[in-house]
Design an enzyme around this catalytic site. Structure first.
Site: not given
Length: 439
Positions: A263-267
């Site tokens: 997910s773009k929260r982590k990557n």
């Protein structure tokens, strides 16, 4: 029934597809699925097709469709049929196929394999709330399944809105065969009576996919494992229509290094983000290929043709492959050093950022802020820097205390994720709204 090459016995020519929804930035998961489908088809002298699933009219945009095509082309993935190249099974946008879906929905209604549901949104919300309180999974309760024909006719004549739902047996088992997981049994009673046609006349994913895959002669469907719960519904629809079902392969989801879903929260997850960061398309494509194909040490660099020859879905692991950006960095560095001479390196750098189009967007911002041209280096470095080394002290240079800063960043992360177009006006609107909310 398949032969030794995994080809559908009823149609010797393999045909696969990728069907993204144009509702945001193209995701690396889309590229992963596209690469798997491309390699499977091309490795067997088959056809790879691109279809646009834009029946969600509230979220689908022409700009998002354009960026999907741009991103996949940048990676080097091409298709023999699609909305931009045409083909014998078009149109290739689902929004342009509404009449086709209505015809097949009518067939299901006539045979009693589907029914009109006149339940209002309010009634459905009450039903779901009661199910939540009772601790049971949310599912349609079948209220409209057996309405008398006279009542149905009267409701239709009165113009009462309705959706078309599929009939699902309440007893028995529905078997799904997956190339990667083998045979999976689903309890029919656990399958929801899925909406097939919405009240606006547009199909849901389920009807559109089944109809399109059949009419476009798709032999193998390779999609993310999040769609596995939908497979028994599709098995039923193929059974109702009397069609041969394609072979299914539900691809494992890409994972962060901590094994959580990517997910773009982590990557960063956008394909075009990696282009903007200066990754070479062949390196990113090769990296995605390593998530599909097991290779030995020293054999990591592969072109698209080699990947197509080596890919076999039966060798995939059910555990999701890790999207390791450090490994991507290592592979990209190898491509920069080992595949480019100095002239090639200079050309790639020019294409990436030292080009007139990109600098034309920066120039008006820079021109009003410098006294001499030599000021451009320190002023504009962040436009070319990629990852920024921002410290907590820098963030504290304003007037906000740490708690308010944390709230501002939390709001910004959430609001920026919903921004479809990344431009000055939208960015300023997000930040202005946060400033007002936090006074």
């Amino acid at each position: 029934m398949t032969d030794s090459l995994g080809r559908n016995a009823s149609n010797a020519r393999v045909r696969t597809r990728v069907a993204p929804s144009p509702t945001g930035d193209p995701h690396v998961g889309t590229a992963f699925a596209a690469l798997a489908n491309y390699c499977f088809a091309r490795g067997r002298d088959g056809d790879f097709i691109l279809r646009i699933e834009d029946t969600d009219q509230a979220r689908s945009t022409a700009e998002s469709e354009r960026t999907i095509l741009e991103a996949l082309h940048w990676l080097g993935i091409t298709w023999s049929e699609g909305p931009d190249v045409g083909g014998p099974h078009g149109p290739y946008r689902q929004s342009e196929r509404s009449q086709i879906y209505r015809r097949y929905a009518d067939e299901l209604l006539e045979r009693g394999d589907a029914f009109r549901c006149f339940c209002t949104p309010e009634r459905l919300a009450e039903m779901r709330e009661e199910q939540r309180r009772a601790g049971v999974p949310p599912a349609y309760d079948g209220r409209c399944v057996a309405l008398p024909p006279a009542e149905i006719a009267a409701n239709v004549a009165a113009g009462i809105p309705f959706v078309v739902r599929m009939v699902v047996p309440r007893t028995g088992t529905i078997l799904v065969h997956d190339l990667l997981r083998g045979e999976i049994a689903f309890d029919a009673a656990s399958i929801d009576m899925q909406v097939l046609l919405k009240s606006d006349g547009l199909p849901t994913y389920h009807l559109a996919n089944v109809v399109d895959d059949h009419l476009m002669q798709i032999t193998h469907v390779m999609r993310g494992e999040e769609w596995l719960p939908s497979a028994p519904k599709h098995v039923l629809l193929y059974r109702y229509f009397g069609w041969t079902m394609p072979e299914l392969c539900h691809l494992p989801l890409l994972r962060n290094p901590d094994r959580s879903k990517l997910s773009k929260r982590k990557n960063p997850t956008g394909i075009l983000f990696y282009r903007r960061m200066g990754y070479l398309p062949e390196a990113l494509l090769n990296f995605l290929g390593l998530l599909l194909i097991t290779v030995g040490e020293g054999d990591e660099m592969m072109d698209l043709r080699t990947m197509s020859q080596r890919f076999d879905p039966k060798h995939l692991s059910v555990a999701g492959p890790v999207f390791d950006v450090q490994k991507l960095d290592w592979l990209n560095a190898r491509y920069l050093r080992e595949t480019l001479d100095v002239d090639g390196f200079m050309e790639r750098a020019r294409e990436w950022a030292v080009n007139r189009t990109y600098f034309r967007e920066i120039a008006p911002l820079a021109q009003t802020r410098i006294e001499r041209l030599s000021d451009l280096g320190p002023l504009l470095s962040f436009f070319f820097a990629g990852r920024l080394d921002v410290t907590a002290e820098q963030l504290r240079e304003g007037k906000l205390d740490d708690d308010t800063l944390r709230k501002a960043f939390a709001f910004a992360l959430e609001d920026f994720e919903a921004v479809a177009r990344w431009d000055v006006e939208n960015i300023q609107n997000v930040l202005r709204n946060i400033a007002e909310a936090l006074e």
